[in-house]
Design a protein around this motif. Structure first.
Motif, PDB file in Angstrom:
ATOM      1  N   HIS A 108      26.081  27.081  39.398  1.00  0.00           N
ATOM      2  CA  HIS A 108      27.469  27.130  39.871  1.00  0.00           C
ATOM      3  C   HIS A 108      28.321  27.977  38.934  1.00  0.00           C
ATOM      4  O   HIS A 108      29.153  28.775  39.393  1.00  0.00           O
ATOM      5  CB  HIS A 108      28.044  25.712  39.968  1.00  0.00           C
ATOM      6  N   ILE A 109      28.112  27.825  37.630  1.00  0.00           N
ATOM      7  CA  ILE A 109      28.859  28.636  36.663  1.00  0.00           C
ATOM      8  C   ILE A 109      28.522  30.105  36.846  1.00  0.00           C
ATOM      9  O   ILE A 109      29.412  30.971  36.825  1.00  0.00           O
ATOM     10  CB  ILE A 109      28.570  28.159  35.227  1.00  0.00           C
ATOM     11  N   PHE A 110      27.235  30.434  37.036  1.00  0.00           N
ATOM     12  CA  PHE A 110      26.836  31.825  37.270  1.00  0.00           C
ATOM     13  C   PHE A 110      27.570  32.400  38.477  1.00  0.00           C
ATOM     14  O   PHE A 110      28.080  33.525  38.446  1.00  0.00           O
ATOM     15  CB  PHE A 110      25.331  31.926  37.503  1.00  0.00           C
ATOM     16  N   GLU A 111      27.571  31.649  39.569  1.00  0.00           N
ATOM     17  CA  GLU A 111      28.222  32.124  40.792  1.00  0.00           C
ATOM     18  C   GLU A 111      29.700  32.393  40.553  1.00  0.00           C
ATOM     19  O   GLU A 111      30.251  33.402  41.022  1.00  0.00           O
ATOM     20  CB  GLU A 111      28.051  31.094  41.907  1.00  0.00           C
ATOM     21  N   GLU A 112      30.356  31.489  39.835  1.00  0.00           N
ATOM     22  CA  GLU A 112      31.784  31.662  39.599  1.00  0.00           C
ATOM     23  C   GLU A 112      32.056  32.816  38.650  1.00  0.00           C
ATOM     24  O   GLU A 112      33.031  33.553  38.806  1.00  0.00           O
ATOM     25  CB  GLU A 112      32.383  30.375  39.057  1.00  0.00           C
ATOM     26  N   VAL A 113      31.185  33.014  37.651  1.00  0.00           N
ATOM     27  CA  VAL A 113      31.333  34.158  36.739  1.00  0.00           C
ATOM     28  C   VAL A 113      31.240  35.459  37.532  1.00  0.00           C
ATOM     29  O   VAL A 113      32.058  36.372  37.359  1.00  0.00           O
ATOM     30  CB  VAL A 113      30.264  34.113  35.632  1.00  0.00           C
ATOM     31  N   ARG A 114      30.250  35.558  38.397  1.00  0.00           N
ATOM     32  CA  ARG A 114      30.087  36.775  39.199  1.00  0.00           C
ATOM     33  C   ARG A 114      31.267  36.967  40.147  1.00  0.00           C
ATOM     34  O   ARG A 114      31.756  38.088  40.337  1.00  0.00           O
ATOM     35  CB  ARG A 114      28.777  36.713  39.983  1.00  0.00           C
ATOM     36  N   ARG A 115      31.722  35.881  40.769  1.00  0.00           N
ATOM     37  CA  ARG A 115      32.853  35.989  41.696  1.00  0.00           C
ATOM     38  C   ARG A 115      34.105  36.431  40.954  1.00  0.00           C
ATOM     39  O   ARG A 115      34.843  37.311  41.414  1.00  0.00           O
ATOM     40  CB  ARG A 115      33.098  34.637  42.379  1.00  0.00           C
ATOM     41  N   LEU A 116      34.348  35.833  39.787  1.00  0.00           N
ATOM     42  CA  LEU A 116      35.526  36.179  38.992  1.00  0.00           C
ATOM     43  C   LEU A 116      35.475  37.639  38.571  1.00  0.00           C
ATOM     44  O   LEU A 116      36.476  38.365  38.645  1.00  0.00           O
ATOM     45  CB  LEU A 116      35.594  35.260  37.775  1.00  0.00           C
ATOM     46  N   ASN A 117      34.317  38.089  38.136  1.00  0.00           N
ATOM     47  CA  ASN A 117      34.152  39.477  37.732  1.00  0.00           C
ATOM     48  C   ASN A 117      34.362  40.422  38.918  1.00  0.00           C
ATOM     49  O   ASN A 117      34.951  41.499  38.771  1.00  0.00           O
ATOM     50  CB  ASN A 117      32.769  39.672  37.117  1.00  0.00           C
ATOM     51  N   ALA A 118      33.908  40.010  40.106  1.00  0.00           N
ATOM     52  CA  ALA A 118      34.069  40.845  41.304  1.00  0.00           C
ATOM     53  C   ALA A 118      35.533  41.007  41.685  1.00  0.00           C
ATOM     54  O   ALA A 118      35.896  41.993  42.341  1.00  0.00           O
ATOM     55  CB  ALA A 118      33.285  40.247  42.466  1.00  0.00           C
TER      56      ALA A 118
END
Length: 313
Positions: free
Chosen positions: A177-187
């Protein structure tokens, strides 16, 4: 080739002394706007010190850090509003609820009223804690607390998010979940500085990394370039060797042939390019293969190659 965005964070010749101890010895690096940048180093390498200076929590002995051209100092509170930090040590209040924690940190950055309430709801949803919003944080699991710690770092919509070991001690579901949010935030355009001792995380998330060792920047490049710098190995065992097989293997481009008692070892710049050439040679020479050991480079091997294998306290 990586297309570079405008530089957002400039670190220039940063030195930090703690009495006679030199924690940083003239570190310089750039981090681009919108980049997901990995910062690595053994214990005591200077990562935490550098992050403290980059985020205005500590002063450099010499050198400077600029964000969007603005000099960062511990007294410039306005500039620090551009940065959100999720520290390795949880920065949460266990007697407050998840919502109260996020609202508190939002207020520290000048947020209030309906805008703050909406943002807290957004962050609770993003970190998967909406259903636990009114529960005291002291009752949360380690993974839930890590996710909320991440949420507290982004509640004020910072341009730069620093994540220091954000997945320490969490379960696989919380890590994903943290990975997904990191990628989403970066996007969405946020610049993220990600530090971790889990090299596979950094290799999966970051396109470019800097590696610190003993207060010095020993490497700063794309992950792909760092992997190429180390190369990989292919071990081949055959029933019977032959002069033709040895000669053909020695002619493979960008490889070094090492002949051992029971196998051939090829050190190569590009393992994936070498494998099909190797298989073609084995077929052409009618070699009966009894074993094949392919070792591609990874970030952990690069890290150990650059920083050594001795234990650090």
């Amino acid at each position: 080739m990586i297309l570079r965005m405008p530089v957002l964070v400039e670190v220039r010749n940063v030195v930090k002394h703690y009495g006679p101890i030199e924690a940083l010895a003239g570190v310089s690096l750039d981090i681009d706007a919108g980049e997901l940048f990995g910062l690595l180093g053994p214990n005591g390498a200077g990562k935490t010190t550098l992050i403290g200076i980059m985020t205005g929590l500590a002063a450099a002995t010499a050198g400077e850090v600029r964000i969007a051209g603005r000099l960062i100092t511990p007294t410039d509170h306005a500039a620090r509003c551009d940065v959100g930090i999720a520290p390795q040590e949880l920065a949460l209040y266990p007697d407050l609820t998840a919502r109260e924690n996020l609202a508190f940190f939002g207020k520290l950055y000048g947020m209030s009223g309906a805008a703050l309430d909406r943002r807290v709801d957004e962050v609770l949803t993003a970190v998967g804690l909406s259903e636990r919003a009114s529960h005291r944080v002291g009752t949360f699991s380690g993974g839930m607390q890590r996710r909320l710690n991440f949420g507290a770092a982004i509640v004020h919509r910072p341009r730069i998010v620093v994540l220091d070991e954000p997945t320490v001690g969490v379960d696989p579901q919380s890590r994903a979940h943290i990975f997904e949010e990191v990628r989403r935030l970066n996007a969405t355009g946020a610049t993220i500085i990600y530090t971790s001792h889990y090299m596979e995380e950094v290799q999966a998330l970051c396109r470019r990394v800097g590696i610190l060792d003993r207060g010095r920047l020993v490497a700063c490049d794309s992950v792909a370039a760092l992997l190429r710098s180390l190369g990989g190995t292919i071990g081949v065992r055959v029933e019977r060797s032959s002069t033709e097989l040895r000669a053909r293997l020695a002619e493979l481009p960008d490889t070094e042939l090492i002949e051992k008692t029971s196998e051939f070892v090829l050190r190569c710049d590009d393992v994936r390019a070498t494998v099909p050439r190797l298989l073609a040679i084995l077929k052409a020479t009618d070699a009966a293969v009894t074993g094949l050991d392919i070792r591609e480079p990874n970030l952990e091997r690069v890290f150990l190659h650059l920083t050594g294998r001795e234990l650090r306290d």
